[in-house]
Structures are given as C-alpha cells and as structure tokens.
Design an enzyme around this catalytic site. Structure first.
Site, PDB file in Angstrom:
ATOM      1  N   LYS A   1       1.850  -3.570   7.002  1.00 58.41           N
ATOM      2  CA  LYS A   1       2.258  -3.616   5.581  1.00 58.41           C
ATOM      3  C   LYS A   1       3.765  -3.412   5.462  1.00 58.41           C
ATOM      4  CE  LYS A   1      -1.574  -4.571   3.787  1.00 58.41           C
ATOM      5  NZ  LYS A   1      -1.803  -5.788   3.026  1.00 58.41           N
TER       6      LYS A   1
ATOM      7  N   TYR B   1      -2.233  -0.802  11.147  1.00 55.45           N
ATOM      8  CA  TYR B   1      -2.461  -1.446   9.840  1.00 55.45           C
ATOM      9  C   TYR B   1      -1.293  -1.139   8.894  1.00 55.45           C
ATOM     10  CZ  TYR B   1      -3.954  -1.789   4.999  1.00 55.45           C
ATOM     11  OH  TYR B   1      -3.986  -2.053   3.647  1.00 55.45           O
TER      12      TYR B   1
ATOM     13  N   SER C   1       0.840  -1.197   0.000  1.00 50.48           N
ATOM     14  CA  SER C   1       0.000   0.000   0.000  1.00 50.48           C
ATOM     15  C   SER C   1       0.872   1.242   0.000  1.00 50.48           C
ATOM     16  CB  SER C   1      -0.840  -0.045   1.280  1.00 50.48           C
ATOM     17  OG  SER C   1      -1.380   1.215   1.556  1.00 50.48           O
TER      18      SER C   1
END
Ligand code: NAD
Ligand code: UFG
Length: 351
Positions: free
Chosen positions: A155, A151, A126
């Site tokens: 990643k 979150y 991302s």
C-alpha cells in the site's frame, strides 16, 4: 459511448458497495474482477438491487492486453482501484504474490490509463501506511510510517508510485483514500463481506462464531495500554466508506494533483467493546478466549477525519449500532456468504 467509471475489484466487499453507490448516483460503471476473493453472484445481487444490467469483466488487472482492450472498448474517464490481495497473514507467507498483484498490477493499470489518456484515479489505501502512529487521532500530515508486513508495504509503495506519477504529469488527479476498519453491509442484507477461506478480521470472525461456523472467538492480547487491555480501532460502515469514493470523484472533477484523505469516524472501540455491543444488539452470546498478542497489531488506531469533512464534504453518518445490525443482517441471511443461495436472501430480524 457513455462516460464510464472502471471499478477494479468491484465484486469485492468495498468495491461492490461503491459500485452500488455510484450506480445509484447515476454513474455508468464497469466492474473488472478476477474473482480471486469474490463471487459472480455479487454482480447478480447488484443487478437486483439497482434493477439494471451491470457491465462485468471476469479478468486480471495484471493482463496488459486485456486492460488495453477494455480501455479501447469503453469510454472510461475515471478508475476506482480496489483490486488487491489483502490478507496480512498471507502476505507474510507469499510476499511475491502480493508485490506482483498489488504493486505490479497497479503499475500495469497506470500505464494503460496513461496510454489512453485517462488520468483520474481513486486508490484504496489504508491506515496501515501510518505504521504505529506516535499519537491518535491520526492526521494525514503525520506522514507515513513503517508498515509492519508485506501487504502494508504494498500500500505504501503504491502511494509512493502514484505520488511520483502525479509529479511527473500535471494531468493526473489521484485520491489516496486511507480506510480505517470497514465493517457493516448494505442495509438490504443482499451484499456484504464474504472472505474466501478462514477470515482474519474481527467482524467476520465474530459473526462466524455467532452462526456457529467457528466455535469461539480468539481475542488477541489483553494487556494493551487501552481502556480494557484490548486493541482499539476506528470501525467505519462500508456504506459510508463507499460514499467517500463518490465524494472524492466529485471533487476530482475540478482538481488535479495527488491528495490523501482519512476515511474513518474518529471514534475508537476496543475488541471487547465490539463483542459486548454485538451481544447487546443481537442477543447472541459470543464465546471468546484471550490469546497472546497477534504479531504486527498496534494498540490504538483511529482517524481524525476532519480533512475529508472540509475538502470532500464527507463524514461518516452511521454509528456502531447500525454497523453491527447491518453486518449481522448480511451474515445471518447468508450464512455461507454468496454461496448460501442464488435466491434473494430472506430478511432476518435483529433484536
Ligand atoms: P476484497 O478482497 O473483498 O476485494 C478485492 C477484490 O479485488 C476481490 O474481489 C478480488 O477478487 C479482486 N482482485 C484481486 N486481485 C485482482 C486482480 N489482479 N485483478 C482483478 N481483480 C482482482 O477486499 P476489500 O475488503 O473489498 O478491499 C478493497 C480494497 O481496499 C483493497 O485494495 C484493500 O487492500 C483495501 N483496504 C481494505 C481494508 C479492509 O479492512 N477491508 C482496509 C484498508 C484498505
Ligand atoms: N482481532 C481479534 N480476534 C480476531 C480478529 C481480530 O482479537 O479473530 C483483533 C485484532 O487483534 C485487532 C482488532 O481485532 O486488535 C482488529 O483486527 P482486524 O484484523 O479486524 O483489523 P486490523 O486493524 O488488524 O487491520 C485492518 C485491515 C488492514 C488494514 C487496517 C487499517 O485488515 O488491511 O485495518 O486499515 F490495513
């Protein structure tokens, strides 16, 4: 046995569009999904769209015995790894769930892959790994920044884990695909984004206001240093994004090592520009009100996607009008998402 691409999280939003692209390109795919944020109906829709049976296992990637059984039973030669929890807000409340599912789940997957000598992995990363970039458009060689929530940190941790893994064994071929803001839906209106619970992302919120599930849209922040004071993002059609995975898999046939590619359009739109485009395209007025900035939002984020153009031969083909038209076709044909009906949805006209 047929060579198979395992798609973890393949019943989800981006995974289902990628499964469709891979099947249409002649790949045999196996979908593994525990349906924690998706529905079995999505697989049925994929079968209707492709007129073929789709192999599906309802299971958890964190289960090593299940994964070992899957790799023993199928001739898997590559993995496209979407399975992840993805709510920024939930990750702040439940960080352990996010580290356990996203990081430990990926670790588990890689261990089983190595044990079965499967070394091709495409990972859903991302733009969040760039943190708050010093400048836009963002190039891959800016290096990663400091993601501002658990979150985002999962990643980045996974990217680092995969980098170490690749350096440890030259047989690995790993693509880190850094998505910008995926929106849109397949043009059939049969598959699309169907978040469980209250959505957080802009387009699902906006379309749910348009169909009357949410009374008004909250616009977070009106004082950013942007064209109109609202945040600017690089929205990319999910079908273009899906095709990026196909391109990466093709290139990985001939290359090993780890590589990162931005998957974006290179064009930024503000929140107000999105709202007004949606109103123009659908003829529906969106009631909205301004609220204070949302914690963790950055002002501007858009890609320089030229590396993917040069190295993958990929570029986004669909513009904002098509993204909005397709998003609205999906949402208005399926007002309750996949729960709306187990029937094929009716096509809905868009102005
Ligand atoms: P999604 O929630 O629709 O899809 C993820 C799927 O993974 C879901 O179907 C869920 O049920 C499944 N899943 C989660 N944990 C699992 C587990 N332990 N075992 C098996 N299945 C599991 O999300 P999406 O928008 O399609 O995102 C796909 C990937 O892309 C994710 O990794 C996400 O972090 C990443 N990503 C998404 C965005 C975005 O804005 N949608 C942006 C950047 C990156
Ligand atoms: N926004 C609103 N109102 C809403 C929802 C969003 O004003 O109801 C605004 C946000 O403040 C932001 C913009 O719309 O300015 C886009 O927000 P999204 O939540 O749709 O997307 P983000 O850019 O915050 O994050 C998305 C994914 C992340 C991913 C990131 C970069 O949700 O997982 O893109 O790829 F990390």
């Amino acid at each position: 046995m047929r060579k198979t691409t395992l798609i973890t999280g393949g019943a989800g939003y981006i995974g289902s569009h990628t499964a469709l692209a891979l099947i249409n390109a002649g790949h045999h795919v196996l979908v593994l999904d525990n349906l924690c944020n998706s529905c079995r109906e999505c697989i049925t829709r994929l079968e209707q769209l492709t007129d073929t049976h789709v192999d599906f296992i309802n299971g958890d990637m964190c289960d090593p015995i299940l994964l070992d059984g899957i790799f023993s039973r199928y001739d898997i030669d590559s993995v496209v790894h979407f399975a992840s929890l993805k709510s920024v807000e939930e990750s702040v409340r439940k960080p352990l769930d996010y580290y356990a599912n996203n990081v430990a789940g990926t670790l588990n997957l890689c261990k089983v892959m190595a044990a079965h000598e499967v070394f091709k992995l495409v990972f859903s990363s991302s733009a969040t790994v760039y943190g708050d970039p010093a400048q836009t458009p963002i190039l891959e060689d800016f290096g990663t920044g400091k993601p501002v929530n658990p979150y985002g940190r999962t990643k980045l941790m996974i990217e680092e884990l995969l980098t170490d893994l690749c350096h440890s064994d030259p047989r690995w071929s790993i693509a880190l695909l850094r998505y910008f803001n995926p929106i849109g839906a397949h043009e059939s209106g049969m598959i699309g984004e169907d978040p469980k619970g209250r959505p957080n992302n802009l387009l699902p919120c906006l379309t749910q206001v348009a169909i009357g599930r949410i009374p008004e849209l909250t616009v977070f922040g009106s004082d950013y240093p942007t064209v109109d004071g609202t945040c600017v993002r690089d929205y990319i059609h999910v079908v273009d994004l899906a095709n990026g995975h196909l391109a990466a898999l093709q290139v990985m046939q001939h290359h090993s090592g780890i590589n990162s590619w931005n998957l974006g359009t290179g064009i930024g739109y503000s929140v107000l520009q999105i709202i007004h485009s949606f109103e123009d395209i659908t003829g529906i007025t969106i009631p909205y009100r301004f609220a204070p900035r949302r914690l963790g939002d950055i002002a501007k984020c858009w890609a320089d996607p030229s590396k993917a153009g040069r190295e993958l031969g990929w570029s986004a083909q669909r513009g904002l009008e098509q993204m909005i038209t397709d998003t609205w076709r999906w949402q208005s044909s399926n007002p309750q998402g996949y729960q709306s009906s187990i029937e094929t949805p009716a096509r809905v006209a868009v102005k």
